[in-house]
Design an enzyme around this catalytic site. Structure first.
Site, PDB file in Angstrom:
ATOM      1  N   SER A 125       7.379 -22.896 103.954  1.00 56.26           N
ATOM      2  CA  SER A 125       8.410 -22.208 104.726  1.00 56.26           C
ATOM      3  C   SER A 125       8.834 -23.064 105.913  1.00 56.26           C
ATOM      4  O   SER A 125       8.059 -23.890 106.409  1.00 56.26           O
ATOM      5  CB  SER A 125       7.900 -20.853 105.223  1.00 56.26           C
ATOM      6  N   ASP A 172       5.306 -13.598 113.839  1.00 55.08           N
ATOM      7  CA  ASP A 172       6.652 -13.119 114.172  1.00 55.08           C
ATOM      8  C   ASP A 172       6.792 -11.609 114.105  1.00 55.08           C
ATOM      9  O   ASP A 172       7.624 -11.036 114.807  1.00 55.08           O
ATOM     10  CB  ASP A 172       7.684 -13.792 113.271  1.00 55.08           C
ATOM     11  N   ASP A 176      12.704 -15.194 102.261  1.00 56.20           N
ATOM     12  CA  ASP A 176      12.130 -13.907 102.643  1.00 56.20           C
ATOM     13  C   ASP A 176      13.189 -12.911 103.109  1.00 56.20           C
ATOM     14  O   ASP A 176      13.200 -11.752 102.678  1.00 56.20           O
ATOM     15  CB  ASP A 176      11.086 -14.097 103.748  1.00 56.20           C
ATOM     16  N   ARG A 219      12.317 -15.526 119.253  1.00 52.05           N
ATOM     17  CA  ARG A 219      12.136 -14.166 118.718  1.00 52.05           C
ATOM     18  C   ARG A 219      12.566 -13.060 119.684  1.00 52.05           C
ATOM     19  O   ARG A 219      13.213 -12.096 119.266  1.00 52.05           O
ATOM     20  CB  ARG A 219      10.692 -13.957 118.275  1.00 52.05           C
TER      21      ARG A 219
END
Length: 394
Positions: free
Chosen positions: A169, A117, A8, A88
């Site tokens: 993923s 996210d 991605d 994050r």
């Protein structure tokens, strides 16, 4: 742009450069994800990045994020120890720092439009520097599926890692690994073994149990098996020790920020052992009222972290409470590791409030019987009153 080196972010970086015409500076944080950071940086350049920054933030990540969650005993919905969610806000902070150094007006990320996210990145950036604008390529471009993104990357000969072809993923750092999507979308199907990155199959783990001893000071791990270690080394070493025993696998149906459920597979060997050990030490050193009240706040702290509210007055205030709660959570805990389990087998602390004599009902010393009778009478008072007035159901 926050660049991980996966499908991605590789496709998104190229899209920002070639389709949107931006000058793109990649920020690839070393969070202990087990990747060759030189290779990741090279992949960013080959995808179109004008420059790459690779800060090593492992110590900061463990000390300022993971260990705060550990002190809080924060676990989301009973299983997830927040490995990705904790990283994050740190990634966002580093994005803003490098944006300032480079004179950038925008920051970007590769989070998908249905995921958590995007909230964590963008809420964190807004908290740190509300003047910066955020670009989310996966919300803007026309590609709707992972297959379409993969085809876009192939057509432009982008350097895609082999795992991108796996059909799911992944995300990994020192605190754990997450896998989701693709073949894992069907909760009726067991995860294929190749999904797991850092733990062996518990059924195939070694036949002899292992034991680790963890030393804590005020709720924070400082030593492993008698050796004082920097926090990032302690967590990394424990990951290998617990991972080879298959400890820390979790397969869960999770409630996402947007309200729908998602099947997630986690591996969190070091976090699992540390949480168990820390909890055992709290049982030894926290009084009844604090221990029970803290458990209520632990759930709220986990939800704050999961729901993108790291930079909130509530989370900061809870941190102050949890830090104070750990003043006497100092000692050593031994944990046995065996075929997927982590079992506390001993705990010691100079601040233990466990009294062997008072706890032993056969011992003549301790609380006088007449005091117990008086306390028991008070405890029965509400039940007696109700029995006379309301006749409870039996």
């Amino acid at each position: 742009m926050a660049y991980s080196g996966g499908l991605d972010t590789t496709a998104a970086l190229h899209w920002l450069k070639r389709t949107k015409g931006f000058k793109v500076i990649a920020v690839c944080l070393n969070l202990g994800q087990g990747a060759d950071m030189v290779d990741v940086a090279q992949r960013a350049i080959e995808s179109g990045a004008d420059a790459v920054h690779v800060p090593d933030v492992r110590r900061q990540f463990v000390k300022q994020f993971c260990f705060k969650a550990l002190r809080a005993q924060a676990v989301y919905e009973g299983g997830y120890m927040l490995s990705a969610a904790l990283s994050r806000p740190l990634i966002a902070t580093e994005l803003v720092r490098h944006a300032h150094e480079e004179g950038a007006r925008y920051v970007a990320h590769g989070a998908p439009p249905k995921g958590n996210d995007q909230f964590r990145f963008e809420c964190s950036v807004a908290a740190v520097d509300p003047a910066l604008s955020t670009i989310a390529p996966l919300r803007e471009w026309e590609y709707q599926t992972r297959e379409q993104i993969l085809e876009f990357a192939k057509s432009r000969k982008l350097p895609i890692p082999q795992v991108a072809h796996a059909g799911y993923s992944t995300d990994r750092n020192l605190w754990g690994a997450r896998s989701g999507g693709g073949v894992l979308d069907d909760p009726a199907v067991a995860p294929p073994e190749e999904v797991f990155q850092i733990t062996v199959n518990p059924h195939k783990a070694q036949e002899e149990p292992g034991t680790v001893e963890i030393e804590f000071e005020q709720g924070e791990p400082v030593g492993l098996d008698g050796a004082r270690l920097p926090c990032e080394e302690l967590v990394a070493k424990l990951e290998k020790l617990a991972g080879k025993h298959g400890v820390g696998r979790v397969d869960t149906m999770e409630n996402r920020i947007l309200g729908f459920k998602s099947r997630e597979v986690y591996e969190q060997p070091s976090a699992t052992v540390l949480y168990r050990a820390h909890h055992a030490l709290e049982q030894l050193t926290l009084d009844n009222e604090l221990y029970n009240f803290k458990a209520l706040l632990s759930q709220r702290y986990a939800k704050c972290v999961y729901d993108s509210q790291w930079f909130s007055t509530l989370r900061e205030s809870l941190d102050s409470f949890f830090k104070e709660s750990q003043r006497f959570v100092t000692g050593k805990v031994k944990v046995e590791l065996f075929k997927g389990t982590a079992r506390v087998v001993s705990r010691t602390s100079e601040f233990s409030i466990y009294d062997r004599e008072k706890a032993n009902i056969q011992h003549p010393d301790g609380i006088p019987s007449q005091d117990i009778e008086g306390y028991l009478g008070l405890r029965k008072l509400s039940q007696l009153t109700r029995a006379f007035r309301q006749k409870p159901k039996v």
